[in-house]
Scaffold this motif. Structure first.
Motif: not given
Length: 161
Positions: A86, A88-89, A91, A114-115, A117-118
């Motif tokens: 994804s 986010d991942e 990033n 970064v998130s 969740s990532g």
């Protein structure tokens, strides 16, 4: 007659590339020597002498080809994995590359944009995990080095192709 059949079965059932190539080429050399000299003893010695030399070269060539195939398959698998991640991942992985290494301390990670969740998703995928610095004093995030290399290459930060 039975021994010739057994020999032929063994030769044609052979799956060792080096031996198969050596058998074929040494046999061809023996045939050519025989046709030129009309002496089966010299032809037999030519085949016997050339067989191990050809086998060594053929085996090493085959090993190199197989290693390159394996590397290419692993690289394609990693690129497919990276492409499936994804945004986010990606990033999170890119933050490691921008920082210059596949290990970040918690402080460094908290300073990245970064998130969470990532980060958690990469941990669940077993691409990212926690560890400790060499001195055992700080906890770190460690990114799979192969994924780091792929992202590093995609971002154009390395000169290696």
């Amino acid at each position: 007659m039975k021994t010739i059949e057994k020999w032929a079965d063994r030769v044609y059932a052979e799956n060792d590339f080096g031996r198969s190539m050596a058998t074929s080429i040494a046999g061809l050399i023996g045939l050519v020597v025989y046709l030129l000299s009309k002496d089966w003893v010299i032809a037999a010695f030519a085949s016997i002498i050339t067989f191990p030399i050809i086998r060594i070269f053929a085996s090493s060539f085959n090993e190199k080809v197989e290693r390159n195939k394996k590397r290419k398959a692993e690289k394609e698998e990693l690129e497919n994995l990276y492409n499936k991640l994804s945004l986010d991942e990606k990033n999170v992985i890119e933050s490691f590359v921008k920082a210059g290494g596949s290990v970040l301390t918690w402080t460094q990670m908290n300073n990245q944009d970064v998130s969470s969740s990532g980060v958690e998703s990469l941990i669940q995928r077993e691409i990212l995990w926690t560890s400790y610095t060499a001195d055992g004093m700080r906890e770190t995030f460690v990114l799979d080095s192969n994924v780091f290399d792929i992202c590093n290459k995609k971002m154009g930060l390395t000169k290696n192709s």
